[in-house]
Design a protein around this motif. Structure first.
Motif, PDB file in Angstrom:
ATOM      1  N   ASN A 131      90.026  -6.710 -89.980  1.00  0.00           N
ATOM      2  CA  ASN A 131      90.852  -6.385 -89.217  1.00  0.00           C
ATOM      3  C   ASN A 131      90.771  -5.576 -87.875  1.00  0.00           C
ATOM      4  OD1 ASN A 131      92.814  -8.210 -90.266  1.00  0.00           O
ATOM      5  ND2 ASN A 131      93.866  -6.720 -91.334  1.00  0.00           N
ATOM      6  N   LEU A 132      89.917  -4.426 -88.599  1.00  0.00           N
ATOM      7  CA  LEU A 132      89.208  -3.346 -87.583  1.00  0.00           C
ATOM      8  C   LEU A 132      88.173  -3.385 -86.856  1.00  0.00           C
ATOM      9  CD1 LEU A 132      90.680  -0.426 -89.848  1.00  0.00           C
ATOM     10  CD2 LEU A 132      91.390  -0.836 -87.666  1.00  0.00           C
ATOM     11  N   THR A 183      93.169   4.128 -92.433  1.00  0.00           N
ATOM     12  CA  THR A 183      94.343   3.074 -92.651  1.00  0.00           C
ATOM     13  C   THR A 183      94.760   3.255 -94.126  1.00  0.00           C
ATOM     14  OG1 THR A 183      94.767   0.988 -92.349  1.00  0.00           O
ATOM     15  CG2 THR A 183      92.630   1.668 -93.228  1.00  0.00           C
ATOM     16  N   SER A 190      90.897  -4.610 -94.241  1.00  0.00           N
ATOM     17  CA  SER A 190      91.017  -3.758 -93.004  1.00  0.00           C
ATOM     18  C   SER A 190      89.772  -3.908 -92.346  1.00  0.00           C
ATOM     19  CB  SER A 190      91.512  -2.607 -93.831  1.00  0.00           C
ATOM     20  OG  SER A 190      92.864  -2.470 -94.504  1.00  0.00           O
ATOM     21  N   GLU A 234      96.366  -3.024 -87.206  1.00  0.00           N
ATOM     22  CA  GLU A 234      94.870  -2.986 -87.627  1.00  0.00           C
ATOM     23  C   GLU A 234      94.195  -3.936 -86.571  1.00  0.00           C
ATOM     24  OE1 GLU A 234      94.281  -1.532 -92.032  1.00  0.00           O
ATOM     25  OE2 GLU A 234      94.190  -3.551 -91.725  1.00  0.00           O
ATOM     26  N   GLN A 286      97.689  -1.607 -93.202  1.00  0.00           N
ATOM     27  CA  GLN A 286      97.636  -3.086 -93.174  1.00  0.00           C
ATOM     28  C   GLN A 286      99.107  -3.684 -93.215  1.00  0.00           C
ATOM     29  OE1 GLN A 286      95.969  -6.408 -96.423  1.00  0.00           O
ATOM     30  NE2 GLN A 286      94.724  -4.637 -95.832  1.00  0.00           N
ATOM     31  N   THR A 324      96.863   4.128 -89.075  1.00  0.00           N
ATOM     32  CA  THR A 324      97.389   2.772 -89.127  1.00  0.00           C
ATOM     33  C   THR A 324      97.754   2.338 -90.707  1.00  0.00           C
ATOM     34  OG1 THR A 324      97.671   0.435 -88.247  1.00  0.00           O
ATOM     35  CG2 THR A 324      95.327   1.308 -88.971  1.00  0.00           C
ATOM     36  N   ILE A 375      85.407   2.730 -92.707  1.00  0.00           N
ATOM     37  CA  ILE A 375      86.907   3.514 -92.358  1.00  0.00           C
ATOM     38  C   ILE A 375      86.787   4.811 -92.817  1.00  0.00           C
ATOM     39  CG2 ILE A 375      89.078   3.649 -93.144  1.00  0.00           C
ATOM     40  CD1 ILE A 375      88.822   0.334 -93.544  1.00  0.00           C
TER      41      ILE A 375
END
Length: 283
Positions: free
Chosen positions: A107-108, A86, A104, A68, A60, A58, A113
């Motif tokens: 959001n995730l 991402t 991020s 996200e 942002q 994905t 990550i």
């Protein structure tokens, strides 16, 4: 599901990845409102994980964090089942890169990550030099040291010198490049060079962004009753053994199941080899 090693990351990734652009962007290849598709996409993500897809890509920039956040609604329940890749915009400076990584993560709904990539479209030499020398890469390295991200990647539509420099630099663990039945430029030298340096190869637009489907619909619409053009396109990409994962934009359960069935249909595999003496890809 077939799994492949993502270069020196040693992540064992599904050869088909869940592409996040359609879940965050309105009217991506067809008319719809992304926000109104939220529940549909969440169901599709759960189906994908159930079927063994474990790589979600994905950015942002897909709906200003909307893509996200939809993934985050699933991750909070099933984080251990998937790898998340991402992106940060490639035009940010040091401080903004760090803020983008933190955004991020929020959001995730995760504390790390797996692969954070610089989001390239058509990166120039100037773009590359700024990323590597003027702070953005240093910012991701700091995030890596802090455990916020595990591996660093870079994406670019064009298989040109920017990706060659990225591969040979040793700074990037993963590259993402456009490669499909119609656009085969990455077959040589980008993908073989990545394999040589043990850099993971992620392919964007493996389904030709529906170009093959539209072509067949125009010239031989009756063929679509017996032939699946997406299966042909995906099989072409995955027949290259140096491709780790092909990112397919998905939004609905039917799209997930169609892509999974392609991987299960081994009889579709083409015999791939790179013949530099003949100047191209041979089948």
């Amino acid at each position: 599901m077939e799994y492949r090693r993502l270069g020196r990351t040693n992540l064992n990734v599904s050869c088909v990845g869940f592409g996040g652009a359609p879940m965050g962007l309105d009217n991506y290849l067809e008319p719809y409102e992304a926000q109104k598709s939220r529940d549909v996409v969440i169901d599709s993500l759960h189906t994908a994980l159930d079927k063994g897809l474990n790589y979600i890509d994905t950015a942002q920039g897909y709906g200003n964090g909307l893509g996200e956040s939809i993934i985050g609604a699933v991750l909070k329940e099933r984080r251990h089942e998937t790898y998340i890749a991402t992106k940060v915009p490639s035009n940010l400076g040091y401080d903004d890169v760090i803020r983008s990584v933190d955004a991020s993560l929020k959001n995730l709904q995760t504390d790390y990550i797996d692969v954070m990539q610089f989001h390239g479209g058509y990166l120039t030499e100037e773009d590359y030099n700024r990323i590597v020398n003027d702070g953005p890469l240093d910012a991701l390295k700091v995030c890596q040291e802090q455990g916020k991200i595990h591996f660093i990647g870079i994406t670019n539509e064009v298989p040109d010198h920017v990706l060659l420099w990225s591969i040979r630099s040793g700074f990037f663990d993963v590259i993402q490049v456009r490669y499909n039945l119609f656009y085969q430029g990455a077959a040589d030298p980008i993908i073989p060079e990545a394999a040589k340096h043990d850099v993971g190869v992620v392919v964007m637009r493996p389904l030709t962004s529906q170009s093959l489907y539209r072509f067949m619909k125009r010239v031989a619409p009756e063929s679509l009753e017996t032939i699946n053009p997406h299966r042909i396109a995906l099989d072409f990409v995955l027949s290259n053994p140096d491709v780790s994962v092909a990112i397919c934009g998905m939004r609905t359960i039917s799209e997930v199941l169609d892509n999974v069935s392609t991987v299960d249909a081994k009889e579709w595999r083409w015999d791939f080899k790179l013949d530099r003496g003949q100047g191209g890809v041979q089948f």
